[in-house]
Structures are given as structure tokens and as C-alpha cells.
Design an enzyme around this catalytic site. Sequence first.
Site, PDB file in Angstrom:
ATOM      1  N   ASP A 196      18.474 -12.240 -34.520  1.00  0.00           N
ATOM      2  CA  ASP A 196      18.020 -13.345 -33.877  1.00  0.00           C
ATOM      3  C   ASP A 196      16.121 -12.345 -33.480  1.00  0.00           C
ATOM      4  OD1 ASP A 196      19.030 -15.443 -32.702  1.00  0.00           O
ATOM      5  OD2 ASP A 196      20.521 -13.486 -32.403  1.00  0.00           O
TER       6      ASP A 196
ATOM      7  N   CYS B 133      -4.771  16.327 -16.847  1.00  0.00           N
ATOM      8  CA  CYS B 133      -5.186  15.475 -16.044  1.00  0.00           C
ATOM      9  C   CYS B 133      -5.515  14.207 -16.404  1.00  0.00           C
ATOM     10  CB  CYS B 133      -7.320  15.636 -16.137  1.00  0.00           C
ATOM     11  SG  CYS B 133      -7.795  14.147 -15.053  1.00  0.00           S
TER      12      CYS B 133
ATOM     13  N   CYS C 217      -8.837  12.766 -17.245  1.00  0.00           N
ATOM     14  CA  CYS C 217      -9.476  13.326 -18.649  1.00  0.00           C
ATOM     15  C   CYS C 217      -8.920  12.793 -20.056  1.00  0.00           C
ATOM     16  CB  CYS C 217      -9.381  14.998 -18.346  1.00  0.00           C
ATOM     17  SG  CYS C 217     -10.046  15.704 -16.958  1.00  0.00           S
TER      18      CYS C 217
ATOM     19  N   ASP D 186      21.326 -15.420 -26.991  1.00  0.00           N
ATOM     20  CA  ASP D 186      21.936 -16.219 -27.608  1.00  0.00           C
ATOM     21  C   ASP D 186      23.657 -15.976 -27.646  1.00  0.00           C
ATOM     22  OD1 ASP D 186      22.502 -16.407 -30.913  1.00  0.00           O
ATOM     23  OD2 ASP D 186      23.334 -14.202 -30.743  1.00  0.00           O
TER      24      ASP D 186
ATOM     25  N   ASP E 110      21.244 -10.414 -30.631  1.00  0.00           N
ATOM     26  CA  ASP E 110      21.801  -8.919 -31.378  1.00  0.00           C
ATOM     27  C   ASP E 110      20.372  -7.921 -31.789  1.00  0.00           C
ATOM     28  OD1 ASP E 110      20.757 -10.210 -33.430  1.00  0.00           O
ATOM     29  OD2 ASP E 110      23.214 -10.150 -34.264  1.00  0.00           O
TER      30      ASP E 110
END
Length: 693
Positions: free
Chosen positions: A592, A12, A15, A399, A588
Site C-alpha cells: 500500500d 541553545c 542559536c 487496508d 502494511d
Amino acid sequence: MEMVLYLKNLDCPHCAEEIRTAAAKIAFVKEANMNFMAKKLSLSIASESEDAVLKEVTKIVSDMEPDVEVQLLENAVSEAHEDEEDSGDLKTELIKIIVSAVVFAVGFFFKETQYGLWIFLVAYMISGLDVLITAAKNIAKFRPFDECFLMTIATLGAFFIGEYPEGAAVMILYQTGELFQSYAVRRSRKSISELMDIRPDTANVKRGNAVEEVPPETVEKGEIIVVKAGEKIPLDGIIVDGSTTLDTSALTGESVPREASVGSEAMSGCVNLTGVIEVKVTKEFGESTVSKILEMVENASAKKARSEQFITRFAKVYTPCVVIAAVLLAVIPILVSGYNSQHVYNALSFLVVSCPCALVISVPLSFFGGIGGASARGILIKGGVTMEQLAECSTVIFDKTGTLTDGSFDITKLLPQGRSEERLLELAAMAEQGSNHPAALAVMRRFKGVPPKAEITEIAGRGVKAVNGGQIILAGNRGLMEENGVENLPEIKSAGTLIFVAENGVFAGAVEIADRIKEDSVKAISELKKAGIKTVMLTGDRREAADIIGEKLGLDEWRSELLPDGKVSAAEKIMEENSNGKTVFVGDGINDAPVLMRADAGVAMGGIGSDAAIEAADVVLMTDEPSKLLEAIRFSKKTKSIVIQNITFSLAVKAAVLVLAAFSIATMWAAVFADVGVCFIAILNAIRARKCK
């Protein structure tokens, strides 16, 4: 310290959120996070308080969900064993519902007789006895807004005013909805279990003169493991003996196998298809590629999107308000005009509609479906919040090196003058032999054969000079040529690096060394532009090289000669200009990292084997294909669309039925549809998120 608890039988979501909220209030707990899909409760606790916290959490769970068992993660039952138990539980519930439905149908033949009440009551008790017991326990614990309590009051009230069929039907349909909800949740969880199959249970390690079969967790870096054909690679490493073909589809979503031999990387989770290989382990089990991927996918549901946060807050307010409205709807008319069973009937209909199940389960299920579907295609998305960012993407920043281009130098053009291409290449190879410079290595890869031996002199910042008998070869930049009196140098616009070559003082031509544009980059940029998304490139490369790449790809904008901090500044400026949408950066994942962290969503390319990519980015594309980004955006847009559909549909139907019930127009059957029916439809709609064209 962090403590992770496994909540067995937790099905649930409402819950689960209540348990998390209560656990966060425990004295020793600093922070509590619930991963509903993985059934894990992660607690940041003060040291030396583990036993006390475990005791408190167990008490909380026992009070709220008696059927849920709290276990320390390391002591948790195996998933396979629990799957068997879950399957058995679902079958038992299904049998109960079928039997009660048959008895209910028989009741209609005796509806007008003295036996009608008893037959409907039997059908009611078969399907709803456990609900009545749970409701009684909740009443004793002063938890009046639990759904079991609400359903008990609504259905017993229907019997009280003589609406026996409706009272029994509501309970049967409620239990049917609960069964369907449990099935949908377990199906989604099963997708995690199927993903777990890529993680082998054993590893064959060479120790001494024997090969031992051991758990992967016990293998250390530097040890040699043996992987036979048909086996999964258990740990990351480098192949030191043998050659084979590797199936990487479990990691990348790609069906084309990869050739691998001595020196090649072997990633955990890949399948060794052909030969026997020996692999030197480079990462321990917990740091391996497959472990990081599985951890990321498992934890994705813990990062809640704005839609999920809204539903969590809404459910806390909605149910109490509707219950209070139901009480007023029954009491006020009775006080004004006297008792009338219709007023009670209207109030009971309100109670049936008050359960927020459709919303609470369908929204996280939608996000998890989208995340699971994307992961099967080699796209790892870290949570619903990232999916929302991708869905609102209007600008993508790329990039250049390693993202739009291959990231490795190669000869792209031979520009001879007065000589053949073969002769120009031979002269360049004669000068560049023995050098480890990337440009020199590119020349030597292209040249077939062994160049004539020469005496090589390196000229710092300029190039090299090679002397072979009476022959003098110069290879380097324009400055080297000019310093040595070489004339008639042409002006060449190049996307890469130019190696000018001269023989005995005469210009022989130029060799262009460049980072090749990926074929997939052209497709990616074209498709993004068709989708109305602006494309930008940031690079530290020369302006001339950036101009050529930008024009070839058809980018909307590009900026060159940027240092790492310059990329961050440029990205921030673009984000300011893009105030109406989200900005995604694709890099990459290593060089970066600052920009990946700064963008609304950071996407790492070629994440296979890259720890930094998996850690830094919000999205990891496990192949080197930029076009996968568009696939990730499409998954996200579809998922967000499904979430909005479910929220809108659920709220609209519930609101309509509440209004109609207040004016005695809607029956309890309509209320059942507003609860169970809407839940059915919302869950079915949520399942669609797993597939995307």
C-alpha cells in the site's frame, strides 16, 4: 554529497537555528538541516568542498557560540564521555548559582549601607561573569540581539540607576533559567541515548573453527553470529540453530516475550532471554531494523511542525521589535520631559522580557517529548509535522488484509451436508494434499493426521480431483461442482473463499477459508468511533467478503474489488470529502505504499522487520495491533495541546508585562517572571508530553 557535523555543547535552540541559517548561505552548501536534539548539522554540499565548508562552519559557530565545538560525525566524542562532561558542567553552574544566591541574600542585610553595592556586585559577577564576557565578544562582532547582550545591558542598567538587588537578581535568575533549560534539553537527549542502548557494540561471529568478537559494522550478510542468553541480537537474521525466547519490548513496547526456533526471524535490538542461538545474518548493520529505527527517531526532530516554524519566524521578529521599543521607551520621554530613571527602568524591563527562550525551547521540547514517549510504546512517529497531522485526524482509512485481518488464511467454518465435520475435513484433506495453494495449506494445517493417499489431478481455475480406488473426491469452486453434475448446492454468503466438496457425485459440504479478523481490530474501530473519527476500509477483495468484514467491525464505510491505483483514487476522493480534517491511511507499508504516501499521514502496521514500512510511512506501529493507532493519535493530540498552551501562555504573559512596564506598573521582577518564570513553566509543561494515558 552529504556532510554531517556534530556540534558538541550545543544547548541553545535559538542559536542552533541561527547557525543553520548562516550555514545555508555558504557558497558550496545547497541545503542545511539542523537536528537540535541530536546536535547534528546536515549539509548537502558540492563534491570536493568538504574542507572549505568545514572551515566556514567552524568560523560561524566560533563567532556565534564560542563554547560549541564542531566535529565531523565520524570523529565525534562518545556520548558516554560527553554525558560525563555535561554532568560536570551542570554541577559547576549549579554551584555558581547557589554561591551567588547566598551572597545575594547576605546583601539584603547590608542593603542600606555602603557595602550593599559591593556585595550585590559580587553576587552578580559570580553568576554572570561568563555572560558579560560573551556579551563583550558579541558586541565586537556586531551581534546586538544576542540574549547575553540583552541581559548585560538590562542588568548593568539596573546597577546604573541604583537598583542593585534587581540587577543581581535578574542575572542570577537568568542563569538559573539557562541551567534548567540545559537540564531539560539533556534529559530529552538522554532518552535518545537510552534508546541507543538497544544497539549492541559487538557481535560474536563464527569464522572457521573459532568465534570472534567484532564490531557489528564489520559483519557481512550470510555470516553466522552466536547470541548467548542475556545478550542483545546485533543484526537481523534467521535462526539456524537453537531455540529461545526473545524479548522484543525495545522494538515493540510489548512486554510479552516471543518464542523463536530454527527458521524464525531474529531482529536486531531484541534480547535473547533463554537459550544459545545461531543466526544467519540477512542484513548488514546499516540496513538492520534497529539502525533504521534509531535513525528515524534521531531525525524526527528535524521535520519541523507548523508550530515550530512559526516560533522560529516569530523569534526573528519579536526580539528586535521589543529592543527597538525599549530604546524608544527610554529616549522619547527623556527628550520630551528630561531625564528620569523611571523611563530607563521601564526600558530595561522591556529588554528582560525580549528574550524568546520560553517559546524557542518549549515547543520543540514538547514535540520531542511526545515522539520519545510514543517510541517507548512501540509507535514511531516521524517528526512534529506528522504529530500535527495525527492530532487533526478525522478520518482513518484501513487496508483489510494484514491490517484489520491476520493476513493468513485459515478455516473459519466447516459446513457439512449429510456428514460429520471430521469426515468433511478428511475428504477435503484427501483432495488438497500436496498442493501449495494458500487454501490447501489452511486445510492441511487444520487436519490432524495423514489423509489416505489418492491420485490428484488439478483442474485449472476450478480445483482438484482426487481418486482413491473407487472413490472420487472433488474439491473446488461452484463451477467445478456444476461441471461434474453435483446438485443441491446451497447459496452461502461467505466472508472468505468457499471450497465445495463432493464425494462420488454427491455434495458433501463446504469449507470456508478466510482471513481472520484480528481481535484487536474490533477494539480499535470501536474506540476510534467513540473518539468521533470516521472509519473506512479499502480492499481488493470480493464485495461479499468486504461486506461481512465491514458489518462485523461496524465500519462507517467500505469499498471493495479495488486495484492498487483504485485504492489511491478512492483515498483521494475520501480526502476531498474530508476537507475539514486530516485523513490517515493504515496499511502494511509494502503493498500500500502509494496510498501511504498520498494520505495526510501514512501509518504502517507491524513494522518490525519491514524496511519498506519504515521507509514509506510517516508512522510505524511496531506491533500488529490497530488499536496502537488510537494511542498515536492521543499522544499527538496531547502534544499539540501542550504546544498551544505554551505558545498562548508565553505570549500572553510577555504581552501583559510589556504593556504594564510601558506604563510603569510592572517592575523588573515581573519582567524576570515573564522571561525566566514563563520558561520554567513552559518547560515543565513540555515534559508532560512524554506520558499519555
